[in-house]
Design a protein around this motif. Structure first.
Motif, PDB file in Angstrom:
ATOM      1  N   CYS A 193       0.991  -2.086  -0.210  1.00  0.00           N
ATOM      2  CA  CYS A 193       0.153  -0.025  -0.085  1.00  0.00           C
ATOM      3  C   CYS A 193       0.727   1.369  -0.080  1.00  0.00           C
ATOM      4  CB  CYS A 193      -0.962  -0.314   0.903  1.00  0.00           C
ATOM      5  SG  CYS A 193      -2.360  -1.422   0.941  1.00  0.00           S
ATOM      6  N   HIS A 194       0.530   2.574  -0.484  1.00  0.00           N
ATOM      7  CA  HIS A 194       1.213   3.574  -0.847  1.00  0.00           C
ATOM      8  C   HIS A 194       2.203   3.437  -1.215  1.00  0.00           C
ATOM      9  CE1 HIS A 194      -2.351   4.226   2.108  1.00  0.00           C
ATOM     10  NE2 HIS A 194      -2.003   4.169   2.618  1.00  0.00           N
ATOM     11  N   SER A 195       2.453   3.094  -2.451  1.00  0.00           N
ATOM     12  CA  SER A 195       4.504   2.263  -2.327  1.00  0.00           C
ATOM     13  C   SER A 195       4.428   3.918  -3.531  1.00  0.00           C
ATOM     14  CB  SER A 195       3.576   1.435  -3.259  1.00  0.00           C
ATOM     15  OG  SER A 195       2.950   1.041  -4.802  1.00  0.00           O
ATOM     16  N   LEU A 196       3.982   4.385  -3.864  1.00  0.00           N
ATOM     17  CA  LEU A 196       4.740   5.384  -4.711  1.00  0.00           C
ATOM     18  C   LEU A 196       5.842   6.104  -4.437  1.00  0.00           C
ATOM     19  CD1 LEU A 196       4.290   7.137  -7.593  1.00  0.00           C
ATOM     20  CD2 LEU A 196       2.496   8.271  -6.846  1.00  0.00           C
ATOM     21  N   PRO A 197       5.476   6.637  -3.032  1.00  0.00           N
ATOM     22  CA  PRO A 197       7.704   7.218  -2.765  1.00  0.00           C
ATOM     23  C   PRO A 197       8.377   5.995  -2.707  1.00  0.00           C
ATOM     24  CG  PRO A 197       5.128   8.161  -1.066  1.00  0.00           C
ATOM     25  CD  PRO A 197       4.563   6.747  -2.254  1.00  0.00           C
ATOM     26  N   ALA A 198       7.993   5.331  -1.819  1.00  0.00           N
ATOM     27  CA  ALA A 198       8.698   4.233  -1.840  1.00  0.00           C
ATOM     28  C   ALA A 198       9.291   4.008  -3.576  1.00  0.00           C
ATOM     29  CB  ALA A 198       8.982   3.024  -1.483  1.00  0.00           C
TER      30      ALA A 198
END
Length: 853
Positions: A237-242
């Motif tokens: 989840c929420h992996s765009l910054p990573a």
């Protein structure tokens, strides 16, 4: 159910669902993978007559193999599992390391609150489903008619150490897949001991950049090492910054999820299967990505499939995504293939050490839910101490927790590095494993009753002890002992002697004792001990476990309760109710009733209740759960609710809506039962006056401790008075007068009922006590009555036959004389005086002495 889970539930203090342990996977014995070459090794130094020597040889070979596999980073390349036997390459056939996907999976058990150190469980992603889908995808690609590509899978535990090792290995895998929980500012890795490590974005970028040799750290994103990591897939989840961090660290392209979106397990697994299958068939990254999104949209197993498909992104948006990553479609043609030769696999996972043939361990239950913290405590106990005692009542899940802890350890051979795990009594073991056979014989010997003899003096015990210590001396092993057969003191003494010998004769052996009762084993400073007592599950976890086992839920018979989590949301309407235990008193009567119906937090009772509940009972369960959860804080609010529901009951009856009338009637009964716990305003004020007088008296007597307690009670009482006054101020004058009158009438009725029942209650209490102790009274009275009756009959018969025996006659006459009151004469016609108790006993002794003579 697993399709509803997502990968962003960290941190979350709510009770999670932990998936079952990884499915056992076949592994090859002697399969070597060095410098990109697959070959089969032979054990030239093996000795069939010496299994202990073989184990040591295998251990040294595996250590050498792990140290020399520079291109795998010590990962587990599972050739046998990932390919059918017809596709295994022949010896000497070289495979490019670029055709290997390294899968990093992170499943920490808990996260620790930095403020108070509280451990919170973490929901485990469905890695079993993901592994099966990846395996099927690459198998389908390899068997495709147009010629598939031989792509391998290497599984790693997602820790910073293992990621650094894989990135640092020369010629390592260029495709990385991360399955883990994600937060908007970090990824959740494992810390190597069962806990969680939150890797922030800067730390992730630095780790990947330094491990892969640097490059690509600026804003441009394309550096000298841009081609090293050809693809990174972050299934979180929420992996765009990573994903941005991986791009800045030098990755050529990244597949991720949008910043503010959670990601379902089912969607991630379906996307990965289609994506990697297309890549292994020789399609470009862009084509594979679009194909995978289409597969998610069309999947019947993904909820909100269109929305889930739109969450995936391929970065950078202006990057070169027309590259073909894996080999050529004809890469497998013309090869001579060898048949598969499979060694005896270690349990649970392909990532286990291959140097020890271990016995078969009990599998954790399919639904091991809500025990993450307990499993973590067992793992920590094994790492820090030599003996772990796991205790709890019958049916609470001691064996399941121990099995899950062993599975968690065995799946992470690099982190824990245990050579073997043995469970006693054995379920099964390899015939060539002498250590397992010796341990089972020792277990049977310890269970024997010895009548107080010291088992250490037994010759058979000494021989078995020597064999066991010889094998375990240089090994790092775990021995789990189920002590259900060791309830007697003599057997526990035997076990204590054996444990002491184990800890004296070995250095790296850990023992887990699974027992119903806590025991004090005297280790004589040979090791520390950890004691873990299991408690019943909380309400939310019990509801989830009940739903996972109940056929009415799993078969989808009820639309509103078609999943375990759906049933849990019906049974628990407020978050504060979910964490309650069965013995908590601060819960509503409705929640307590529901909790008891589904097993009360004991896993065995939950399973029984789930499997035996009828359709009518399940419907009634949902009906009770659908009643509104009433959180009443004042008596005035209670009376207003009662008035409202009484009107609603009349309306339901008038409209012939009897189902609704039944629900409202149950709610009214629940509200009326809470009246004694909410006294009226007048009674609260009287109680305040009494407490104030009691506090003044305590201060006058210098009893300040009691004065402090009374003061605390007064503070709580004033809060309740303020709640009542606050509710009263929010009403009109007429309504307030009506409600106060209802309160007074209800309290008068309650007092009258109490007075009428007070006299009966005393008799009821007395009769209850008599009934409780009636068996003991009867058993005690019968022998006493028989003894007194026999003595009386003997004495009466003796007094009547005194004239027949001169000896008895003289003794009896003398006794009567000593016992006769003054003024009475003893002649044949006067009244006969019976002796007193003391004289009677003396007379009895004399009669018995005369009879003996």
């Amino acid at each position: 159910e697993r399709s509803t889970q997502n990968r962003c539930n960290v941190p979350s203090p709510s009770p999670p669902t932990m998936a079952s342990a990884a499915t056992p996977t076949e592994t090859f014995r002697g399969l070597n993978f060095v410098n990109g070459t697959v070959s089969f090794t032979q054990d030239e130094n093996s000795d069939p007559s010496n299994p202990t020597k073989n184990r040591r040889i295998q251990r040294s070979e595996t250590e050498t193999l792990t140290a020399s596999v520079g291109d795998t980073g010590g990962s587990s390349i599972d050739e046998a599992t990932e390919y059918p036997s017809s596709l295994l390459p022949a010896a000497g056939v070289r495979r490019s390391r670029r055709d290997v996907i390294t899968v990093f999976q992170s499943a920490p058990l808990v996260w620790r609150d930095g403020e108070d150190g509280t451990l919170h469980p973490i929901e485990r992603p469905d890695f079993d489903r993901e592994r099966e889908m990846l395996r099927a995808a690459l198998r389908d690609a390899a068997l495709s008619s147009d010629g598939g590509i031989d792509v391998g899978l290497a599984y790693e535990t997602a820790t910073t150490d293992r990621l650094g090792a894989v990135l640092a290995s020369p010629g390592g895998s260029g495709v990385l897949h991360f399955s883990c929980h994600g937060l908007p500012d970090s990824l959740v890795f494992e810390d190597g001991t069962g806990g969680s490590q939150f890797i922030d974005l800067e730390g992730l970028r630095d780790l990947v950049s330094s491990g892969s040799g640097g490059g690509g750290l600026g804003d441009g994103g394309v550096g000298a090492k841009r081609g090293r990591l050809r693809l990174v897939f972050v299934a979180a989840c929420h992996s765009l910054p990573a994903a941005s961090a991986f791009l800045r660290a030098g990755a050529a392209r990244v597949v991720c999820c949008r910043r503010d979106e959670p990601l379902r397990d089912s969607a991630a697994s379906e996307f990965a299967r289609s994506f990697y299958r297309a890549l292994a068939c020789g399609r470009t990254v862009r084509e594979s990505f679009e194909s995978a999104r289409g597969a998610v949209r069309a999947s019947p197993n993904v909820g909100s499939a269109a929305d889930e498909a739109d969450k995936f992104m391929l970065l950078p948006e202006d990057g070169d995504h027309d590259a073909i990553l894996f080999g050529t479609p004809t890469g497998m043609r013309g090869r001579k293939l060898l048949p598969r030769t499979v060694s005896s696999p270690l349990p649970f996972s392909a990532n286990l050490n291959r140097n020890q043939l271990a016995c078969i361990l009990p599998q954790p239950p399919q639904f091991c839910i809500g025990r993450e913290v307990d499993i973590y405590r067992v793992v920590q106990g094994v790492l820090r101490t030599r003996l772990v005692q796991l205790t709890g009542s019958s049916g609470i899940g001691k064996g399941s927790v121990a099995a899950a802890a062993c599975a968690y350890i065995s799946e992470r051979c690099h982190a824990f590095a245990f050579d073997s795990i043995y469970w006693l009594p054995l379920l099964s073991a390899s015939r060539s494993d002498d250590l397992a056979v010796h341990l089972q014989r020792m277990f049977d010997l310890l269970r024997q009753e010895r009548g107080g003899d010291d088992i250490s003096l037994d010759e058979e015990y000494r021989l078995l002890r020597s064999e066991i210590l010889e094998d375990l001396h240089s090994m790092k092993s775990i021995v789990v002992i189920d002590t259900n057969d060791f309830l007697e003191d003599s057997r526990r003494t035997n076990l204590s002697v054996f444990l002491l010998d184990i800890f004296r004769g070995t250095r790296d052996v850990r023992v887990i004792i699974v027992s119903r009762y806590d025991s004090n084993f005297d280790l004589w400073h040979n090791g520390m001990e950890t004691k873990i007592a299991l408690e019943p599950l909380d309400f939310a976890t019990s509801a989830t476990l009940f739903g996972a086992q109940c056929p009415h839920v799993t078969e989808g018979r009820y639309a509103r309760a078609s999943t375990p989590h759906g049933l849990r949301n019906i049974l628990i309407r407020s978050e504060d109710q979910g964490g309650m235990r069965i013995n908590d008193t601060s819960v509503s009567s409705k929640s307590a009733d529901l909790f008891r119906r589904i097993g009360g937090g004991i896993p065995s009772q939950i399973y029984t209740a789930a499997r035996s509940i009828t359709t009518e009972q399940f419907s009634d369960l949902l009906s009770v759960a659908s009643r509104p959860e009433l959180r009443i804080k004042s008596r005035i609010e209670l009376e207003r609710k009662l008035t409202s529901f009484e009107d609603e009951l009349r309306d339901a009856v008038d409209q012939c809506d009897y189902d609704r009338a039944k629900e409202v009637h149950g709610t009214l009964d629940e509200l009326r039962s809470s009246r004694p716990n909410l006294p009226g305003l007048d009674r609260l004020r009287k109680a305040e006056i009494e407490l104030d007088a009691s506090r003044a008296k305590a201060v006058e007597q210098k009893d300040f401790e009691r004065a402090g307690k009374v003061h605390g009670e007064m503070v709580l009482l004033k809060e309740r008075i303020e709640e009542e006054e606050k509710a009263l101020r929010g009403m009109s004058e007429e309504e307030a007068e009506l409600v106060l009158r209802l309160i007074v009438d209800a309290e008068d009725d309650q007092c009258a009922h109490f007075d009428s029942c007070e006299g009966d209650s005393n008799w009821t209490t007395t009769w209850a006590i008599v009934k409780e102790h009636l068996p003991s009274i009867v058993l005690t009275a019968i022998p006493i009555s028989l003894l007194l009756s026999s003595m009386w009959i003997w004495w009466w018969d003796t007094s009547k036959s005194a004239s027949k025996d001169p000896g008895i006659s003289s003794i009896y006459t003398e006794a009567l004389k000593r016992n006769a009151p003054a003024g009475e004469h003893l002649n044949g016609r006067q009244k006969v005086v019976r002796p007193s108790a003391g004289k009677f006993l003396q007379f009895w002794r004399q009669i018995m002495a005369h009879a003996k003579s």
